[in-house]
Design a protein around this motif. Structure first.
Motif, short mmCIF file in Angstrom:
data_model
loop_
_atom_site.label_atom_id
_atom_site.label_comp_id
_atom_site.label_asym_id
_atom_site.label_seq_id
_atom_site.Cartn_x
_atom_site.Cartn_y
_atom_site.Cartn_z
N UNK A 484 40.90 40.95 45.82
CA UNK A 484 39.62 41.53 45.43
C UNK A 484 38.80 40.47 44.70
N UNK A 485 37.76 39.98 45.35
CA UNK A 485 36.89 38.95 44.79
C UNK A 485 35.54 39.57 44.44
N UNK A 486 35.05 39.32 43.24
CA UNK A 486 33.76 39.84 42.80
C UNK A 486 32.65 38.91 43.26
N UNK A 487 31.72 39.42 44.06
CA UNK A 487 30.61 38.63 44.55
C UNK A 487 29.38 38.77 43.65
N UNK A 488 29.10 40.00 43.22
CA UNK A 488 27.95 40.25 42.33
C UNK A 488 28.30 41.41 41.42
N UNK A 489 27.69 41.39 40.24
CA UNK A 489 27.80 42.48 39.29
C UNK A 489 26.39 42.98 39.01
#
Length: 579
Positions: A484-489
């Protein structure tokens, strides 16, 4: 008259050799290569692909002095013709530049053809050389009679507005309102339904000609011939409009299969791309921002009107599919729902107006980063919703956005357009003051009243939950290998308040290893606090996420045909959706 010999120098290393011949050059003849291509608003620095310059007048070598990143001065003597030769590296598979390998060649003139300053308004010629015997050529540029693979344009602007496809490709044709249209497909799998592609494309073209000019038998589009140049690849999507052609890029799976009974989503996406780029033949290639009346190829060309030229085109691309019978109303509403939800999930719409988004295209839309959803909005997507809101507003007074477009086409004679002319046409067609309202949608950051307008047109608006991660304000890349990679918050979200950042990897939730965030729903409800174990810069971190039940990110829209619509709403819906 400038002429170009474009030769395949080396397919293995992806190089063209271009020779520009210019009769009667100036003593200090300036030559320049565009830094951008009209229709794609980013400085792309095409000159970085040029090398190995040679310049001569007869047997005399001419000194070629580079004066900036994309401009040269040839120091000439006398009236002898100037010849400048150079190599061009071409390995860009997009629709914007140039490509060459053992199977295919493609180019836009902005990436290959030096502009002979002072000679731009004269006719320009191109000759293609060194092509393999089995290769064919497709372009909307006029062929020179009696010369094989030679073409002529009335000026430099036209020269660089005709992309060229070379290689072995599938080819088909059809007439739309008496005008020949050609469709070229490069790189397809052996079996696809070319007849269906042609039939659906013809229906799209005829519907758009009728939209702009009416349905009279003598109505013709503003070009004598049109060419679709589609390059199919494993992955990729794009389109770039030209005055009598378009370059398209799509996955091979988008092509219709023989015997395909139901429309696939990839094929519908391809038809929408075809519709979008064809619509541009009117809306931006002819009727265009006043700032584009004369292109400056050496720097950015700013306008605040891309919400109209790209946004309204984006509104019509799928609507035309409905009008020509390619899709039905429920499918159209599903496509419209996707656009609406995409905009509603973008906090940047409260920060940047679509007018400012248009102006900032050069530094924002084409250069997205992890914070783009919080700081900007797409003039394509929100511009389409402005078009939708305007169309539905006009239908309440018995008119439509179609009438606006035809009014503007007649008023400008298919030429430069200002925002003042758009506002004037809206008030003229609406029969009431409307400029202030439209101005707020365009220059303000509030949402148009879409729910009210849709319900007034017999379309129901229901609200349903979003996905788990989306409701927390996360845009993720997930997979069994990548995790699970966070691209944008997203701004003002539960994830932002927890201190999660783009680039974080989420390893575990409440002590349990995960590969997809939704796995946490097996033991945790959507409203329960979550203990996340993250990796950032190779260090483990902990974060506590407290879901916000009131967050608008936790809801999305779903549109449908209202079965209990009023008679007035049904009348509007029939005029809009045909049902």
């Amino acid at each position: 008259m400038p002429s170009y010999r474009i030769e395949i120098a080396d397919r293995l290393t992806h190089h063209f050799r271009v020779t520009l011949t210019l009769k009667s050059p100036a003593a200090e003849q300036a030559l320049s290569l565009p830094v951008w291509i009209p229709g794609s608003y980013l400085v792309r620095e095409f000159a970085r692909h040029l090398s190995d310059f040679k310049a001569h007048q007869g047997a005399r070598e001419v000194r070629l002095q580079q004066v900036d990143k994309s401009r040269w001065i040839a120091h000439c003597s006398g009236n002898a013709a100037l010849q400048v030769s150079y190599r061009v590296y071409a390995f860009d598979t997009s629709v914007r530049a140039a490509f060459l390998d053992t199977d295919r060649g493609f180019f836009n003139g902005t990436g290959l053809c030096l502009r002979a300053e002072g000679h731009e308004a004269t006719p320009h010629q191109i000759e293609l050389a060194g092509l393999p015997r089995e290769w064919d050529v497709a372009t909307a540029m006029a062929a020179l009679p009696g010369r094989a693979r030679a073409y002529e344009a009335v000026d430099y602007d036209e020269l660089v507005d005709h992309p060229v496809e070379m290689g072995r490709f599938w080819r088909g044709d059809f007439d739309a309102r008496g005008v020949p249209h050609e469709f070229v497909v490069a790189g397809p799998r052996p079996a696809f339904d070319g007849d269906r592609l042609l039939a659906d494309s013809k229906a799209i073209c005829e519907a758009q000609i009728a939209l702009w000019h009416g349905r009279g038998a003598k109505v013709r589009p503003p070009f004598e011939r049109y060419v679709f140049l589609l390059n199919t690849v494993e992955e990729g999507r794009g389109g770039l409009e030209h005055r009598a052609s378009t370059a398209l890029l799509a996955p091979r799976r988008c092509l219709p299969r023989p015997g395909m009974a139901a429309l696939t989503d990839p094929y519908v996406d391809l038809l929408g791309l075809i519709s979008h780029e064809y619509f541009h033949a009117w809306n931006v290639k002819r009727m265009r921002p006043n700032e584009f009346a004369q292109f400056d190829y050496q720097r950015e060309n700013y306008t605040e009107l891309l919400w109209f030229f790209e946004g309204f085109t984006s509104y019509y691309d799928d609507l035309v599919l409905l009008r020509c019978g390619a899709i039905d109303a429920p499918r159209y509403l599903a496509l419209l729902t996707k656009t609406i939800n995409g905009v509603l999930a973008t906090p940047g719409r409260f920060v940047q107006s679509v007018a400012q988004s248009s102006f900032d295209a050069w530094i924002k839309l084409y250069r997205p980063d992890e914070n783009s959803p919080n700081a900007s909005i797409s003039y394509y997507a929100k511009g389409a919703l402005v078009g939708l809101a305007l169309d539905l507003s006009l239908r309440q007074v018995g008119s439509s956005l179609d009438a606006i477009l035809r009014t503007l086409w007649r008023a400008t004679e298919g030429g430069p357009l200002t925002e003042a002319q758009v506002l004037h046409a809206v008030e003229e067609v609406a029969g009431r003051p409307a400029a202030r309202e439209l101005g707020q949608w365009v220059h303000g950051t509030q949402d148009p009243p879409l729910q009210r307008l849709l319900e007034g047109a017999g379309v129901s608006v229901q609200h349903e939950p979003t996905g788990f991660g989306a409701g927390l304000g996360l845009r993720l890349s997930e997979g069994p290998v990548s995790g699970v990679q966070v691209k944008s918050v997203l701004a003002d979200s539960a994830a932002a308040r927890a201190g999660i950042s783009a680039g974080d990897e989420i390893l575990a939730v409440d002590g349990w290893r995960i590969r997809r965030l939704d796995e946490a729903l097996q033991w945790s409800g959507k409203d329960q606090s979550l203990e996340l174990l993250l990796v950032r810069d190779q260090r483990l971190r902990a974060a506590t996420v407290v879901p916000d039940a009131r967050s608008p990110l936790r809801q999305q829209w779903r549109l449908g045909l209202e079965s209990a619509a009023t008679a007035q709403a049904l009348t509007r819906r029939r005029a809009w959706l045909g049902c």
